[in-house]
Design an enzyme around this catalytic site. Structure first.
Site, PDB file in Angstrom:
ATOM      1  N   ASP A   1     -14.351  -4.172 -17.045  1.00 31.95           N
ATOM      2  CA  ASP A   1     -14.782  -4.928 -18.163  1.00 31.95           C
ATOM      3  C   ASP A   1     -13.374  -5.250 -18.947  1.00 31.95           C
ATOM      4  O   ASP A   1     -13.051  -4.330 -19.838  1.00 31.95           O
ATOM      5  CB  ASP A   1     -15.750  -4.415 -19.024  1.00 31.95           C
ATOM      6  CG  ASP A   1     -16.227  -5.425 -20.199  1.00 31.95           C
ATOM      7  OD1 ASP A   1     -15.626  -6.364 -20.427  1.00 31.95           O
ATOM      8  OD2 ASP A   1     -17.146  -5.040 -20.756  1.00 31.95           O
TER       9      ASP A   1
ATOM     10  N   HIS B   1       0.774  -1.306   0.157  1.00 28.74           N
ATOM     11  CA  HIS B   1       0.126   0.054  -0.149  1.00 28.74           C
ATOM     12  C   HIS B   1       0.995   1.227   0.098  1.00 28.74           C
ATOM     13  O   HIS B   1       0.412   2.409  -0.090  1.00 28.74           O
ATOM     14  CB  HIS B   1      -0.891  -0.108   1.097  1.00 28.74           C
ATOM     15  CG  HIS B   1      -2.126   0.516   0.890  1.00 28.74           C
ATOM     16  ND1 HIS B   1      -2.598   1.691   0.401  1.00 28.74           N
ATOM     17  CD2 HIS B   1      -3.769   0.092   1.337  1.00 28.74           C
ATOM     18  CE1 HIS B   1      -3.605   2.060   0.263  1.00 28.74           C
ATOM     19  NE2 HIS B   1      -4.290   1.072   0.946  1.00 28.74           N
TER      20      HIS B   1
END
EC number: 2.3.1.-
Length: 507
Positions: A448, A211
């Protein structure tokens, strides 16, 4: 591909078979628990097809060094961020390897030309020199694993129902261990990726990263860029509608307002073990996903507005988080209270939220929304136990969350930054510290890759305890999806309390 794919080899990688849990039927729970204990003792290894190192094409990105800011430094001592995206895919492994994987690799290489720190390393010199990010052209890369799973039921893996937390670990990539130079300088990889096919059923794209390099806003930006390129299936990037490019040049203008980063560095140096921080798998835990519909959220918002003294509108995030926090605290407290503890109504429970500071810092120029890095301010919401578990518990939680967000957004965040550590320490030392991972606004279901949107998304690192995963609902109805990890018995209690809470506000 030869310029950016090197050192392909085969490795062994073990995972656990999937077992699902019935949510409310005790007999089924007992049967499945018995099956779980049996199958977890005999994990089935997936077939690792290849492990490659993917980087920007040589010569497209100059060797670059980036300093850590005071927003990055807190993450030096915290676990990795792990996420999984599941997609329906009815084709064979052969088709997957021929038609999908080459395009996925090529588009990832191009994406890393702009998001290059993900292919780089976290460099940790000897104290007192601070850590920094580095990308070396022609040398650095991220590990990309291609795997096939024929022993695991894809539908059970992506189920919302409670499942043993370990069943997702097999489709998570493993970040390579740090390399230590003769001079004692540590070099830690930043990110690893794994794509796993379940022949005739689906594909899982998994990510594991430190992170320190960037927050969820940047990660979502990167994934959407990579996704857009992959979906274009080899078209010239200049002809494809892509998200805006990330901006790396703002790091030098993010000045530490009061030795905030220095305190985190001291903590890091005292704890540094030379390894990537990763979560330890807790025992006897399951994870489950819950969804609140648009209608349920609107009912809750109306009730909170009517009950609130100022009767101001409240956000979807606030009321949903309020209900989940209350349900979670009721679950945990109900299981752990003693008579003496029940009398301590003045105990305070704390919730950590994060506010995006992009475009909100009072520098000469604002930090743009496309800034690559961490840029989140922690805010601690505090509510007394008697109010959080009382008759109007959801209202108390909602009012407190709203007040904290308004206070942060109206203040000079740079002036308040030196006090953030005090709030975080208070949160850490509390009995049931709770935090948030993800956010509905990140659009994590807008991924997508040419296969349609994900049929499921998981933020895996909530397993480290006390975290609630938030995203938009996958059906596009403007609802909210919540991920929780708890012990098996507590999960059943939580589900029951949450459903009771939702029904209370139905009209």
């Amino acid at each position: 591909m030869t310029k950016h794919l090197t050192k392909c080899d085969r490795i062994n990688f073990f995972t656990c078979p999937v077992v699902s849990f019935s949510f409310y039927k005790k007999r089924t729970n007992e049967l499945i628990s018995s099956k779980l204990n049996h199958t977890m003792a005999h994990p089935q290894p997936p077939n690792i097809i290849e492990t490659c190192h993917i980087s920007p094409t040589t010569g497209t990105v100059p060797s670059t060094t980036l300093p850590l800011t005071f927003f990055d430094a807190p993450w030096l001592t915290l676990p990795l961020a792990d996420s999984l995206f599941f997609f329906s895919y009815q084709n064979s492994t052969e088709s997957f390897l021929k038609d999908f994987v080459p395009n996925l690799k090529q588009s990832l290489s191009i994406s890393l030309q702009h998001f290059f720190p993900y292919a780089g390393k976290l460099i940790i010199p000897s104290r007192p020199d601070p850590p920094y990010l580095q990308y070396n052209d022609g040398e650095d890369s991220l590990v990309f694993t291609v795997a096939e799973s024929t022993e695991t039921d894809f539908n059970q893996l992506k189920t919302d129902s409670p499942k043993d937390i370990r069943v997702l670990h097999g489709v998570l990539p493993k970040l390579p261990p740090p390399h230590v130079s003769p001079e004692g300088i540590q070099m830690r990889p930043i990110m690893a990726m794994q794509v796993t096919i379940f022949p005739g059923a689906g594909i899982c794209i998994g990510n594991s990263a430190t992170h320190v390099v960037a927050d969820g806003v940047t990660f979502s930006h990167f994934m959407k860029y990579w996704m857009s390129l992959t979906k274009s299936n080899g078209k010239d990037p200049a002809t494809v509608l892509l998200p805006p490019l990330p901006i790396h040049s703002c790091r030098n203008m993010i000045k530490d307002p009061g030795e905030v980063g220095a305190g985190h560095l001291e903590r890091f140096w005292s704890q540094n073990s030379g390894k990537n921080s990763s979560h330890v798998t807790p025992e006897n835990m399951v994870r489950a996903t819950f969804t609140m519909s648009r209608n349920q959220i609107d009912n809750l918002k109306s009730w909170v507005k009517e009950q609130s003294e100022n009767q101001s509108p409240v956000s979807t995030f606030v009321v949903t988080l309020a209900l989940i926090w209350v349900s979670l605290m009721k679950t945990i407290v109900q299981d752990s209270e003693t008579e003496a503890e029940e009398e301590d109504k003045d105990e305070v429970f704390h919730l950590m939220i994060n506010v995006d500071c992009r475009n909100r810092l009072k520098y000469t120029q604002p930090i743009p929304q496309t800034y690559f890095g961490n840029c989140m301010a922690p805010g601690i919401v505090s509510v007394k136990k008697r109010d959080l578990l009382g008759e109007k518990c959801v209202l108390a939680a909602s009012d407190a969350i709203t007040a904290r967000i308004k206070d942060m957004l109206s203040s000079d965040l740079l002036k308040t930054a030196p006090t953030w550590g005090q709030g975080v320490r208070k949160w850490v030392m509390s009995r049931f510290p709770t935090s948030i991972a993800g956010a509905p606004k990140l659009g994590l279901y807008d991924m997508d890759f040419g296969l349609g949107k994900p049929c499921k998304m998981e933020i895996v690192h909530i397993e480290t305890g006390g975290s609630i995963a938030f995203s938009e609902s996958r059906d596009g109805s403007n609802g909210v999806e919540i991920g929780i990890a708890l012990e098996k018995k507590k999960m059943e209690v939580f589900g029951s309390i949450l459903q009771q809470g939702i029904k209370k506000f139905e009209t």
